[in-house]
Design an enzyme around this catalytic site. Structure first.
Site, PDB file in Angstrom:
ATOM      1  N   ARG A 270       0.828  -1.198   0.000  1.00 38.49           N
ATOM      2  CA  ARG A 270       0.000   0.000   0.000  1.00 38.49           C
ATOM      3  C   ARG A 270       0.867   1.254   0.000  1.00 38.49           C
ATOM      4  O   ARG A 270       0.541   2.246  -0.640  1.00 38.49           O
ATOM      5  CB  ARG A 270      -0.936  -0.029   1.218  1.00 38.49           C
ATOM      6  CG  ARG A 270      -2.126   0.916   1.087  1.00 38.49           C
ATOM      7  CD  ARG A 270      -1.890   2.251   1.743  1.00 38.49           C
ATOM      8  NE  ARG A 270      -1.359   2.056   3.060  1.00 38.49           N
ATOM      9  CZ  ARG A 270      -0.392   2.811   3.556  1.00 38.49           C
ATOM     10  NH1 ARG A 270       0.151   3.788   2.861  1.00 38.49           N
ATOM     11  NH2 ARG A 270       0.069   2.579   4.770  1.00 38.49           N
TER      12      ARG A 270
ATOM     13  N   THR B 167      10.472  14.747   4.339  1.00 37.46           N
ATOM     14  CA  THR B 167      11.118  14.454   5.614  1.00 37.46           C
ATOM     15  C   THR B 167      12.632  14.563   5.505  1.00 37.46           C
ATOM     16  O   THR B 167      13.238  14.126   4.528  1.00 37.46           O
ATOM     17  CB  THR B 167      10.748  13.031   6.079  1.00 37.46           C
ATOM     18  OG1 THR B 167       9.332  12.950   6.222  1.00 37.46           O
ATOM     19  CG2 THR B 167      11.414  12.689   7.390  1.00 37.46           C
ATOM     20  N   GLU B 168      13.237  15.155   6.517  1.00 42.51           N
ATOM     21  CA  GLU B 168      14.691  15.316   6.547  1.00 42.51           C
ATOM     22  C   GLU B 168      15.282  14.578   7.738  1.00 42.51           C
ATOM     23  O   GLU B 168      14.566  14.242   8.694  1.00 42.51           O
ATOM     24  CB  GLU B 168      15.051  16.800   6.604  1.00 42.51           C
ATOM     25  CG  GLU B 168      14.610  17.567   5.384  1.00 42.51           C
ATOM     26  CD  GLU B 168      15.133  18.986   5.306  1.00 42.51           C
ATOM     27  OE1 GLU B 168      14.942  19.621   4.265  1.00 42.51           O
ATOM     28  OE2 GLU B 168      15.743  19.454   6.297  1.00 42.51           O
TER      29      GLU B 168
ATOM     30  N   GLU C   3       3.561   9.814   7.744  1.00 41.34           N
ATOM     31  CA  GLU C   3       2.442  10.665   7.328  1.00 41.34           C
ATOM     32  C   GLU C   3       1.785  11.337   8.541  1.00 41.34           C
ATOM     33  O   GLU C   3       0.577  11.541   8.586  1.00 41.34           O
ATOM     34  CB  GLU C   3       1.381   9.875   6.539  1.00 41.34           C
ATOM     35  CG  GLU C   3       1.911   8.948   5.483  1.00 41.34           C
ATOM     36  CD  GLU C   3       2.588   9.657   4.343  1.00 41.34           C
ATOM     37  OE1 GLU C   3       2.596  10.909   4.325  1.00 41.34           O
ATOM     38  OE2 GLU C   3       3.144   8.986   3.460  1.00 41.34           O
ATOM     39  N   GLY C   4       2.601  11.684   9.517  1.00 38.04           N
ATOM     40  CA  GLY C   4       2.108  12.313  10.737  1.00 38.04           C
ATOM     41  C   GLY C   4       1.986  11.307  11.857  1.00 38.04           C
ATOM     42  O   GLY C   4       1.234  10.340  11.758  1.00 38.04           O
TER      43      GLY C   4
ATOM     44  N   GLN D 151     -14.098 -18.412  27.016  1.00 34.69           N
ATOM     45  CA  GLN D 151     -14.720 -17.098  27.171  1.00 34.69           C
ATOM     46  C   GLN D 151     -13.716 -15.969  26.949  1.00 34.69           C
ATOM     47  O   GLN D 151     -14.048 -14.956  26.308  1.00 34.69           O
ATOM     48  CB  GLN D 151     -15.360 -16.972  28.552  1.00 34.69           C
ATOM     49  CG  GLN D 151     -16.593 -17.842  28.736  1.00 34.69           C
ATOM     50  CD  GLN D 151     -17.241 -17.662  30.096  1.00 34.69           C
ATOM     51  OE1 GLN D 151     -16.764 -16.890  30.921  1.00 34.69           O
ATOM     52  NE2 GLN D 151     -18.337 -18.373  30.328  1.00 34.69           N
TER      53      GLN D 151
ATOM     54  N   ARG E 145      -7.562 -24.650  16.444  1.00 36.11           N
ATOM     55  CA  ARG E 145      -6.511 -25.016  17.404  1.00 36.11           C
ATOM     56  C   ARG E 145      -7.156 -25.512  18.701  1.00 36.11           C
ATOM     57  O   ARG E 145      -7.951 -24.798  19.316  1.00 36.11           O
ATOM     58  CB  ARG E 145      -5.643 -23.791  17.686  1.00 36.11           C
ATOM     59  CG  ARG E 145      -4.637 -23.952  18.811  1.00 36.11           C
ATOM     60  CD  ARG E 145      -3.425 -24.737  18.381  1.00 36.11           C
ATOM     61  NE  ARG E 145      -2.342 -24.604  19.365  1.00 36.11           N
ATOM     62  CZ  ARG E 145      -1.133 -25.130  19.206  1.00 36.11           C
ATOM     63  NH1 ARG E 145      -0.852 -25.802  18.102  1.00 36.11           N
ATOM     64  NH2 ARG E 145      -0.218 -24.976  20.135  1.00 36.11           N
TER      65      ARG E 145
ATOM     66  N   ARG F 200      -2.633  10.261   3.688  1.00 38.12           N
ATOM     67  CA  ARG F 200      -3.207   9.845   4.967  1.00 38.12           C
ATOM     68  C   ARG F 200      -4.583   9.217   4.772  1.00 38.12           C
ATOM     69  O   ARG F 200      -4.961   8.294   5.502  1.00 38.12           O
ATOM     70  CB  ARG F 200      -3.305  11.048   5.904  1.00 38.12           C
ATOM     71  CG  ARG F 200      -1.957  11.534   6.412  1.00 38.12           C
ATOM     72  CD  ARG F 200      -2.049  12.935   6.998  1.00 38.12           C
ATOM     73  NE  ARG F 200      -0.770  13.363   7.554  1.00 38.12           N
ATOM     74  CZ  ARG F 200      -0.500  14.603   7.937  1.00 38.12           C
ATOM     75  NH1 ARG F 200      -1.447  15.547   7.821  1.00 38.12           N
ATOM     76  NH2 ARG F 200       0.672  14.914   8.439  1.00 38.12           N
TER      77      ARG F 200
END
Length: 387
Positions: free
Chosen positions: A93, A135-136, A366-367, A282, A271, A246
């Site tokens: 993605r 971005t750096e 992306e933040g 439960q 399983r 985003r």
């Protein structure tokens, strides 16, 4: 998604076209990705260029853009594609998001007609790869403090600086580079084979290993005047591109969570421990129920934001709500699923730990979650807490 996980019967709320696009991408991931992605992740290598061409054939690259060979699909259809891709792996993605929502969108929205004609058709087919240099090394969440500079020299521009954690950089043909000029932040379209540009792959990652990540060094890179994106003026331009990316993450995170939960549900019902399936206890059912509720809430949120986007009413802070919630909950689901699988949860034979590791990066890029909290906080209070 299995019928058991569609607790709220969301499928009928999609159009026939949206379901068709989703199903085609899901089949591509099943056929082309799932048999190999565990090995790609373990080896830290992925056939990104080959995959990009396959994605291009399906119209997935820049699919929400119009013209120039782009599909012009709806925001919801694009989101569903992101969901299916990230159900395979976040790195896939990311490849599509960076290509379409960052590099291509920047050119489509802010570029000249010549730039669009030169790059967008080949990027839509996957023949050309793009990356997005914001971005750096010393400036991640604070792009306003970028130190990459562009100065005029006659009719040319000369760029100096460095960008870090750039998806697609080592294989890119073109980079959208953001730099500070005497007139403020501007965007530049930089062919990666330009003298002075060096792209180096970042190795030894523990996350997003099925994704190509690199750093870009710019050493007195001389560009013609027409390399500047003419409409990209100020920091709002790259931030608008981040909003596009985003949005895809809002959907993609749901895909990763769904894959974890589907895997876990199948495992828990087959399983046997203490004479009964794990799903018969439960505590296990409580975990499964809580995760399923968060999953459908994330799907509802993504779908609502997609409908807003298609109505041209989506605001940046609404996307922040989506990324903050969906990535955070997806990571929690992955971690909880791991507990149900026990030791098998850390095995590469199952996708759980791979998704969890990937989502640690998605939580940051992306933040970061903290940045999105501040975006939402500013919307709530009217007060900026960024400085």
């Amino acid at each position: 998604m299995t019928a058991a996980l569609d607790l709220l019967d969301l499928d009928p709320s999609l159009t026939d076209e949206e379901r068709q696009i989703r199903d085609v991408v899901r089949q591509l991931v099943d056929d082309r990705v799932r048999p190999h992605v565990a090995d790609w992740y373990e080896q830290g290598q992925v056939p990104a260029r080959e995959l990009a061409r396959e994605f291009g054939k399906l119209g997935l690259l820049g699919m929400h853009l119009t013209g120039y060979g782009c599909a012009g699909a709806s925001a919801v259809a694009y989101g569903l594609a992101c969901q299916e891709l990230e159900a395979g792996d976040s790195g896939l993605r990311s490849l599509v998001s960076v290509q379409g929502s960052l590099a291509m969108y920047a050119i489509w929205r802010y570029g000249s007609e010549e730039q669009k004609q030169r790059w967008l058709p080949s990027m839509a087919t996957g023949e050309a790869i793009g990356c997005f240099g914001l971005t750096e090394p010393d400036h991640g969440s604070d792009p306003a403090s970028m130190t990459t500079r562009a100065r005029r020299d006659g009719d040319d521009w000369v760029l100096t600086g460095a960008k870090m954690w750039i998806t697609n950089a080592p294989i890119a043909d073109a980079a959208v580079i953001w730099a500070r000029t005497d007139e403020g932040v501007r965007g530049f379209l930089v062919p990666v084979d330009t003298p002075g540009v060096t792209a180096r792959e970042i190795r030894r990652k523990m996350s997003l290993r099925a994704s190509v990540t690199g750093e870009i060094a710019l050493d007195d890179v001389r560009l013609p005047a027409d390399a500047q994106l003419p409409e990209a003026i100020g920091l709002k331009a790259p931030l608008s591109c981040l909003t596009e990316a985003r949005y895809g993450i809002v959907w993609g995170a749901v895909g990763a969570a769904r894959d974890c939960l589907e895997t876990t549900l199948a495992y828990a019902t087959t399983r046997t421990q203490f004479g009964r399936p794990l799903a018969g206890f439960q505590l296990t059912q409580a975990k499964l129920a809580d995760m399923a509720v968060e999953l459908v809430k994330g799907q509802l949120l993504a779908l609502h934001l997609g409908r807003l986007a298609d109505a041209h009413r989506l605001r940046p802070e609404q996307v922040s709500v989506g990324k903050l919630n969906n990535v955070r909950e997806a990571l929690a689901i992955a971690r909880q699923c791991r507990t149900i699988l026990g030791a098998n949860g850390v095995s590469g034979e199952y996708p759980i730990m791979r998704h969890a590791n990937n989502l640690e990066s998605v939580l940051t890029y992306e933040g970061t979650s903290e940045i999105h909290q501040l975006v939402v906080g500013q919307r709530l209070t009217g007060i900026s807490a960024f400085a």
